[in-house]
Design a protein around this motif. Structure first.
Motif, PDB file in Angstrom:
ATOM      1  N   SER A   1       0.834  -1.208   0.000  1.00  0.00           N
ATOM      2  CA  SER A   1       0.000   0.000   0.000  1.00  0.00           C
ATOM      3  C   SER A   1       0.859   1.244   0.000  1.00  0.00           C
ATOM      4  CB  SER A   1      -0.894   0.032   1.225  1.00  0.00           C
ATOM      5  OG  SER A   1      -1.754  -1.054   1.210  1.00  0.00           O
ATOM      6  N   LEU A   2       1.933   1.197   0.769  1.00  0.00           N
ATOM      7  CA  LEU A   2       2.839   2.338   0.840  1.00  0.00           C
ATOM      8  C   LEU A   2       3.402   2.639  -0.546  1.00  0.00           C
ATOM      9  CD1 LEU A   2       5.623   2.449   3.572  1.00  0.00           C
ATOM     10  CD2 LEU A   2       5.699   3.801   1.531  1.00  0.00           C
ATOM     11  N   LEU A   3       3.898   1.585  -1.218  1.00  0.00           N
ATOM     12  CA  LEU A   3       4.541   1.805  -2.515  1.00  0.00           C
ATOM     13  C   LEU A   3       3.518   2.254  -3.552  1.00  0.00           C
ATOM     14  CD1 LEU A   3       6.887  -1.255  -2.350  1.00  0.00           C
ATOM     15  CD2 LEU A   3       7.602   1.109  -2.406  1.00  0.00           C
ATOM     16  N   GLY A   4       2.328   1.664  -3.480  1.00  0.00           N
ATOM     17  CA  GLY A   4       1.317   2.052  -4.455  1.00  0.00           C
ATOM     18  C   GLY A   4       0.849   3.480  -4.290  1.00  0.00           C
ATOM     19  N   SER A   5       0.651   3.891  -3.012  1.00  0.00           N
ATOM     20  CA  SER A   5       0.168   5.265  -2.798  1.00  0.00           C
ATOM     21  C   SER A   5       1.242   6.301  -3.094  1.00  0.00           C
ATOM     22  CB  SER A   5      -0.282   5.447  -1.357  1.00  0.00           C
ATOM     23  OG  SER A   5      -0.949   4.331  -0.909  1.00  0.00           O
ATOM     24  N   THR A   6       2.505   5.913  -2.936  1.00  0.00           N
ATOM     25  CA  THR A   6       3.587   6.884  -3.150  1.00  0.00           C
ATOM     26  C   THR A   6       3.692   7.285  -4.608  1.00  0.00           C
ATOM     27  OG1 THR A   6       4.761   5.826  -1.342  1.00  0.00           O
ATOM     28  CG2 THR A   6       6.029   7.316  -2.685  1.00  0.00           C
ATOM     29  N   VAL A   7       3.147   6.483  -5.508  1.00  0.00           N
ATOM     30  CA  VAL A   7       3.228   6.829  -6.929  1.00  0.00           C
ATOM     31  C   VAL A   7       2.601   8.195  -7.182  1.00  0.00           C
ATOM     32  CG1 VAL A   7       2.423   6.192  -9.225  1.00  0.00           C
ATOM     33  CG2 VAL A   7       3.283   4.446  -7.699  1.00  0.00           C
ATOM     34  N   LYS A   8       1.416   8.403  -6.574  1.00  0.00           N
ATOM     35  CA  LYS A   8       0.745   9.677  -6.815  1.00  0.00           C
ATOM     36  C   LYS A   8       1.028  10.729  -5.762  1.00  0.00           C
ATOM     37  CE  LYS A   8      -1.481   8.653 -10.567  1.00  0.00           C
ATOM     38  NZ  LYS A   8      -1.025   9.210 -11.829  1.00  0.00           N
ATOM     39  N   ALA A   9       1.557  10.326  -4.600  1.00  0.00           N
ATOM     40  CA  ALA A   9       1.822  11.276  -3.513  1.00  0.00           C
ATOM     41  C   ALA A   9       3.185  10.981  -2.921  1.00  0.00           C
ATOM     42  CB  ALA A   9       0.735  11.179  -2.450  1.00  0.00           C
ATOM     43  N   PRO A  10       4.268  11.355  -3.585  1.00  0.00           N
ATOM     44  CA  PRO A  10       5.610  10.969  -3.139  1.00  0.00           C
ATOM     45  C   PRO A  10       5.970  11.475  -1.744  1.00  0.00           C
ATOM     46  CG  PRO A  10       5.695  11.953  -5.323  1.00  0.00           C
ATOM     47  CD  PRO A  10       4.312  12.129  -4.837  1.00  0.00           C
ATOM     48  N   ARG A  11       5.267  12.494  -1.243  1.00  0.00           N
ATOM     49  CA  ARG A  11       5.642  13.056   0.050  1.00  0.00           C
ATOM     50  C   ARG A  11       5.428  12.066   1.195  1.00  0.00           C
ATOM     51  NH1 ARG A  11       0.730  13.652   2.177  1.00  0.00           N
ATOM     52  NH2 ARG A  11      -0.911  13.792   0.613  1.00  0.00           N
ATOM     53  N   ILE A  12       4.561  11.041   1.011  1.00  0.00           N
ATOM     54  CA  ILE A  12       4.236  10.160   2.141  1.00  0.00           C
ATOM     55  C   ILE A  12       5.296   9.102   2.386  1.00  0.00           C
ATOM     56  CG2 ILE A  12       1.794  10.432   1.661  1.00  0.00           C
ATOM     57  CD1 ILE A  12       1.862   7.408   0.868  1.00  0.00           C
ATOM     58  N   ARG A  13       6.280   9.000   1.477  1.00  0.00           N
ATOM     59  CA  ARG A  13       7.172   7.832   1.504  1.00  0.00           C
ATOM     60  C   ARG A  13       7.891   7.681   2.834  1.00  0.00           C
ATOM     61  NH1 ARG A  13      12.360   8.534  -1.863  1.00  0.00           N
ATOM     62  NH2 ARG A  13      12.891   9.637   0.040  1.00  0.00           N
ATOM     63  N   SER A  14       8.582   8.737   3.272  1.00  0.00           N
ATOM     64  CA  SER A  14       9.461   8.569   4.443  1.00  0.00           C
ATOM     65  C   SER A  14       8.673   8.466   5.733  1.00  0.00           C
ATOM     66  CB  SER A  14      10.429   9.744   4.519  1.00  0.00           C
ATOM     67  OG  SER A  14      11.077   9.897   3.288  1.00  0.00           O
ATOM     68  N   LYS A  15       7.576   9.236   5.810  1.00  0.00           N
ATOM     69  CA  LYS A  15       6.805   9.203   7.066  1.00  0.00           C
ATOM     70  C   LYS A  15       6.229   7.823   7.310  1.00  0.00           C
ATOM     71  CE  LYS A  15       3.688  12.417   6.824  1.00  0.00           C
ATOM     72  NZ  LYS A  15       2.541  13.290   7.173  1.00  0.00           N
ATOM     73  N   ASN A  16       5.728   7.166   6.273  1.00  0.00           N
ATOM     74  CA  ASN A  16       4.996   5.914   6.478  1.00  0.00           C
ATOM     75  C   ASN A  16       5.905   4.721   6.655  1.00  0.00           C
ATOM     76  OD1 ASN A  16       1.890   6.182   6.187  1.00  0.00           O
ATOM     77  ND2 ASN A  16       2.808   7.660   4.795  1.00  0.00           N
ATOM     78  N   LEU A  17       7.218   4.934   6.561  1.00  0.00           N
ATOM     79  CA  LEU A  17       8.109   3.814   6.866  1.00  0.00           C
ATOM     80  C   LEU A  17       8.028   3.431   8.335  1.00  0.00           C
ATOM     81  CD1 LEU A  17      11.214   4.650   4.695  1.00  0.00           C
ATOM     82  CD2 LEU A  17       9.712   2.709   4.481  1.00  0.00           C
ATOM     83  N   ILE A  18       7.436   4.294   9.152  1.00  0.00           N
ATOM     84  CA  ILE A  18       7.328   3.954  10.564  1.00  0.00           C
ATOM     85  C   ILE A  18       6.415   2.745  10.764  1.00  0.00           C
ATOM     86  CG2 ILE A  18       5.341   5.405  11.249  1.00  0.00           C
ATOM     87  CD1 ILE A  18       7.004   6.221  13.663  1.00  0.00           C
ATOM     88  N   SER A  19       5.462   2.547   9.869  1.00  0.00           N
ATOM     89  CA  SER A  19       4.615   1.350   9.978  1.00  0.00           C
ATOM     90  C   SER A  19       5.446   0.095   9.786  1.00  0.00           C
ATOM     91  CB  SER A  19       3.509   1.387   8.933  1.00  0.00           C
ATOM     92  OG  SER A  19       2.801   2.573   9.003  1.00  0.00           O
ATOM     93  N   VAL A  20       6.386   0.168   8.852  1.00  0.00           N
ATOM     94  CA  VAL A  20       7.264  -0.982   8.604  1.00  0.00           C
ATOM     95  C   VAL A  20       8.138  -1.237   9.831  1.00  0.00           C
ATOM     96  CG1 VAL A  20       9.096  -1.846   7.118  1.00  0.00           C
ATOM     97  CG2 VAL A  20       7.232  -0.555   6.141  1.00  0.00           C
ATOM     98  N   ILE A  21       8.566  -0.155  10.480  1.00  0.00           N
ATOM     99  CA  ILE A  21       9.413  -0.313  11.673  1.00  0.00           C
ATOM    100  C   ILE A  21       8.624  -0.936  12.811  1.00  0.00           C
ATOM    101  CG2 ILE A  21      10.702   0.970  13.418  1.00  0.00           C
ATOM    102  CD1 ILE A  21      11.519   2.891  11.227  1.00  0.00           C
ATOM    103  N   PHE A  22       7.336  -0.584  12.940  1.00  0.00           N
ATOM    104  CA  PHE A  22       6.511  -1.231  13.961  1.00  0.00           C
ATOM    105  C   PHE A  22       6.433  -2.729  13.722  1.00  0.00           C
ATOM    106  CE2 PHE A  22       5.113   1.666  16.959  1.00  0.00           C
ATOM    107  CZ  PHE A  22       4.601   2.828  16.418  1.00  0.00           C
ATOM    108  N   CYS A  23       6.326  -3.140  12.461  1.00  0.00           N
ATOM    109  CA  CYS A  23       6.273  -4.578  12.161  1.00  0.00           C
ATOM    110  C   CYS A  23       7.600  -5.248  12.493  1.00  0.00           C
ATOM    111  CB  CYS A  23       5.953  -4.809  10.685  1.00  0.00           C
ATOM    112  SG  CYS A  23       4.323  -4.270  10.218  1.00  0.00           S
TER     113      CYS A  23
END
Lengths: 194, 159
Positions: free
Chosen positions: A57-79
């Motif tokens: 979902s992160l990679l797919g949404s970043t296509v149209k909204a590149p600004r979300i990429r770095s912030k949402n890596l925190i979800s991956v860190i929680f996992c």
């Protein structure tokens, strides 16, 4: 660790034993090590499940909204933290398993029964920790996936959904806390009593 | 405690299950990672051939998982062959657990690398800035297999 013949069963005892009585003769060390393996393997399956659910979902949404990429890596860190809980528990449990080298005279039965207790306790610790972390990983992954998609649409929602993710991440911690308490009584002692 | 010179035969049974499961599950994960991202690369490469070589990274990372399984398999095989009589069955179960830890962790990591790699290379073709994000997520996924390897190596040291 050669248990010999705990409970001193003769041929007649073996012939008329029920399956429940035979069940006791499954080696305690099998239960302990299998618990370790379960704790680690299922935690890591949960972490990986979370990572791929949130990652796509992160990679797919970043296509149209590149600004979300770095912030949402925190979800991956929680996992990833879920996997680390599994590693911590596995190392704690491995530290509790030691070889029993001898036992006081005439106490083979008590020694074996204590070893069974230790083995069962470690096995079920592994099950509780492993399954909690599996479920926590999936929860954090699905929430993280929603977080990325929502953030791409409306930036204000990121922090609010992150709070939900933190609640999900607490599930793994509950599993670890219960696991530590569960395996605290399991001590294989070198001389079986000291 | 019993006869201390005879090695419990079931120790070898469980030990070798550990060896086999380390290799088999790690290779399953590695192959899933390679194929799933490979399909993504092939679909993406039709329209953006210049990005193909950069996109092979998920396949390489998946390949490493097979190496982890092989390392643990070889180490465990040496340990299982030299099981001592003192705590033979305990060692057998420890090596079973070591093999399962490494194998199943690598399987999980391979699943993750494949699915994230597939989505990542397709998204990378549409948006340049995704590359760094894809690599970061793949590194987190690869670390899962590393955790399994570490615990396997700790377990293989039991005596």
């Amino acid at each position: 660790m050669n248990w010999g013949n705990p409970y001193n069963w003769g041929a007649a005892d073996w012939q008329q034993a029920t399956w429940g009585e035979r069940f006791m003769f499954i080696d305690p060390y099998f239960w302990s090590y299998f618990g370790v393996g379960l704790a680690l393997a299922t935690s890591i399956i949960g972490a990986s499940w979370g990572i791929f659910v949130t990652g796509v979902s992160l990679l797919g949404s970043t296509v149209k909204a590149p600004r979300i990429r770095s912030k949402n890596l925190i979800s991956v860190i929680f996992c990833e933290a879920v996997a680390i809980y599994g590693v911590i528990m596995a190392i704690i449990m491995i530290g509790k398993i030691q070889t029993i080298e001898s036992y006081p005279d005439g106490q083979q039965d008590e020694c074996y029964t204590t070893a069974l207790f230790n083995g069962y306790s470690l096995f079920w610790t592994g099950v509780s920790v492993g399954l909690s972390n599996l479920i926590c990983g999936i929860a954090v992954g699905v929430t993280g996936s929603g977080c990325a998609i929502a953030d791409a649409q409306t930036p204000e929602t990121f922090v609010k959904i992150l709070v939900v993710e933190i609640f999900g991440s607490a599930l793994g911690l509950f599993g670890v806390i219960v696991g530590i308490i569960q395996c605290s009584g399991a001590t294989f002692l070198k001389n079986c009593t000291s | 405690m019993g006869d201390s010179d005879i090695i419990e035969p079931s120790a070898y049974f469980f030990g070798y299950i550990g060896v086999a499961s380390a290799v088999v599950f790690a290779n399953l994960g590695s192959s899933y990672g390679a194929t799933k991202s490979g399909v993504g690369i092939c679909s993406m490469g039709v329209l953006k051939p210049d990005l193909i070589m950069k996109s092979v990274i998920p396949v390489v990372m998946a390949g490493i998982l097979g190496i982890y399984g092989m390392i643990v398999g070889v180490i465990l095989q040496g340990k299982v062959s030299s099981i001592t009589a003192q705590s033979a069955s305990k060692q057998g179960y420890a090596y079973l657990s070591a093999g399962l830890c490494c194998g199943l962790s690598s399987l999980a990591a391979g699943l993750s690398i494949g699915i994230v790699g597939d989505a990542g290379v397709r998204a990378n073709a549409q948006q340049d800035r995704i590359f760094v994000g894809m690599i970061l997520i793949l590194i987190f996924a690869e670390a899962l297999a590393l955790y399994g390897l570490i615990v396997s190596l700790i377990l293989s040291q039991t005596s």
